[in-house]
Write a protein that holds these residues in place. Sequence first.
Motif: not given
Length: 120
Positions: A6-32
Amino acid sequence: VQLVESGGGLVQAGGSLRLSCAATGTIFSISSMNWYRQAPGKQRELVASITSGGSTIYADSAKGRFTISRDSAKNTVFLQMNSLNPEDTAAYYCKFGCVLTWLTICQDYWGQGTQVTVSS
């Protein structure tokens, strides 16, 4: 395991955005946790990466402008993008590397992508 961006969109040059990415499910570890982007007619490229130990790497184009961070407890990665310019326009994808679940081997997972468009 599914990655939801989530977090994408349209922005003017010089602006900012913050993207997020969340994992669902049973996870024991994530290397990267990684962010890639792909502009029309171009190959997908790595933008930023953060390891389970907290080490980060950035593409030259992202250094000084983008910051990758994570919330390990929530299996979530963020990409704060500042000083955006039209060259940053692309579909942005998260990728979690070597995710260990109930399976005996780890696997990589990709998000569905979120569009970032920077107008001049």
